[in-house]
Design a protein around this motif. Structure first.
Motif, PDB file in Angstrom:
ATOM      1  N   LYS A 195      -9.567  -7.467  -7.213  1.00  0.00           N
ATOM      2  CA  LYS A 195      -8.234  -7.226  -6.391  1.00  0.00           C
ATOM      3  C   LYS A 195      -7.341  -6.557  -7.658  1.00  0.00           C
ATOM      4  O   LYS A 195      -6.533  -5.658  -7.658  1.00  0.00           O
ATOM      5  N   LEU A 196      -7.329  -7.304  -8.736  1.00  0.00           N
ATOM      6  CA  LEU A 196      -6.702  -6.793  -9.983  1.00  0.00           C
ATOM      7  C   LEU A 196      -7.148  -5.290 -10.577  1.00  0.00           C
ATOM      8  O   LEU A 196      -6.455  -4.385 -10.882  1.00  0.00           O
TER       9      LEU A 196
ATOM     10  N   THR B 145     -12.807  -8.517  -0.645  1.00  0.00           N
ATOM     11  CA  THR B 145     -11.241  -8.451  -0.117  1.00  0.00           C
ATOM     12  C   THR B 145     -10.501  -9.330   0.599  1.00  0.00           C
ATOM     13  O   THR B 145      -9.459  -9.295   0.919  1.00  0.00           O
TER      14      THR B 145
ATOM     15  N   ARG C  71      -8.682  -3.302  -8.464  1.00  0.00           N
ATOM     16  CA  ARG C  71      -7.946  -2.100  -7.552  1.00  0.00           C
ATOM     17  C   ARG C  71      -6.605  -1.945  -7.911  1.00  0.00           C
ATOM     18  O   ARG C  71      -6.383  -0.703  -7.849  1.00  0.00           O
ATOM     19  N   GLU C  72      -5.728  -2.776  -8.312  1.00  0.00           N
ATOM     20  CA  GLU C  72      -4.518  -2.614  -8.486  1.00  0.00           C
ATOM     21  C   GLU C  72      -4.177  -1.648  -9.738  1.00  0.00           C
ATOM     22  O   GLU C  72      -3.891  -0.988  -9.818  1.00  0.00           O
TER      23      GLU C  72
ATOM     24  N   LEU D 297      -5.404   1.856  -8.628  1.00  0.00           N
ATOM     25  CA  LEU D 297      -4.288   2.495  -8.029  1.00  0.00           C
ATOM     26  C   LEU D 297      -3.033   2.862  -9.018  1.00  0.00           C
ATOM     27  O   LEU D 297      -2.299   3.990  -9.062  1.00  0.00           O
ATOM     28  N   ALA D 298      -2.798   1.920 -10.223  1.00  0.00           N
ATOM     29  CA  ALA D 298      -1.642   1.992 -10.921  1.00  0.00           C
ATOM     30  C   ALA D 298      -2.048   3.494 -12.019  1.00  0.00           C
ATOM     31  O   ALA D 298      -1.452   4.146 -12.192  1.00  0.00           O
TER      32      ALA D 298
END
Length: 221
Positions: A162-163, A121, A165-166, A169-170
């Motif tokens: 990160k991508l 993270t 995780r994003e 979430l999306a």
């Protein structure tokens, strides 16, 4: 006369190379008796010949600067050098004073610890900051390429994480939106069905209602 010269000339071998006079022997004794002082090295030992930490001498401009580096950093630096089988500062630009070199070495050790303790993270900003610091050391010809390579790989993995995780979430938000839309759709469908039944019922009795209306309208007074 020749006998005296012979008596005063002693040849011996030390970790600094061959010593053949009393002055050199005195310096060698001083090196051994004052481990915490900056000492002058008679020769630079190739790293391949450094068999253990006790033989590890950080030499800059002919001076051993072990005393300018904390024991913790010195041990860690030895481990880093051993991993690359070379002194990382071996080709560092000259003339750099010993304090600066000791600082670069300590900072390199600190960053190696930070890299090993990194988390998935960790922000992209932190990775960039660490790389810029290592890049500055590399400009001075400090061998930190392997650290930058590790850092670059970690930054790439962190970026992908990160991508990921994003994206998760999306997706989860889209699923929530879909559930909300489906609920609205079902409610709308129920309303449509109810109104449709009402309309059908009204259509079925409309003829009767019209006949009744006419009958009431034309009824005698």
């Amino acid at each position: 006369m020749h006998g005296n010269v012979k008596e005063n000339t002693i040849a011996c071998y030390t970790k600094y190379g061959q010593i053949s006079d009393h002055n050199q022997i005195d310096r060698e004794v001083l090196h051994l008796e004052v481990p915490d002082a900056i000492r002058v090295s008679e020769s630079v030992i190739p790293f391949e010949e450094v068999s253990c930490f006790e033989n590890f001498m950080v030499t800059v401009g002919g001076s051993i600067i072990n005393a300018e580096i904390s024991k913790h950093h010195l041990i860690k630096y030895y481990e880093l050098c051993r991993s690359q089988n070379s002194f990382l500062h071996e080709h560092i630009l000259e003339p750099l004073n010993s304090n600066l070199v000791a600082g670069v070495i300590s900072e390199t050790v600190n960053l190696s610890d930070v890299i090993r303790a990194g988390k998935i993270t960790t922000s992209e900003c932190d990775f960039l900051t660490w790389d810029k610091t290592l890049q500055a050391s590399e400009i001075l010809d400090m061998n930190v390429g392997f650290l930058r390579a590790r850092l670059d790989k970690l930054a790439s993995l962190a970026s992908k994480s990160k991508l990921n995780r994003e994206a998760i979430l999306a997706r989860d938000q889209a699923v929530k939106d879909l559930i909300t839309l489906e609920a609205k759709f079902l409610r709308a469908k129920e309303v449509i069905n109810r109104l449709h039944l009402e309309i059908e019922t009204l259509n079925t009795s409309s003829e009767n209602l019209e006949a009744m209306f006419k009958e009431v309208a034309k009824a005698p007074w």
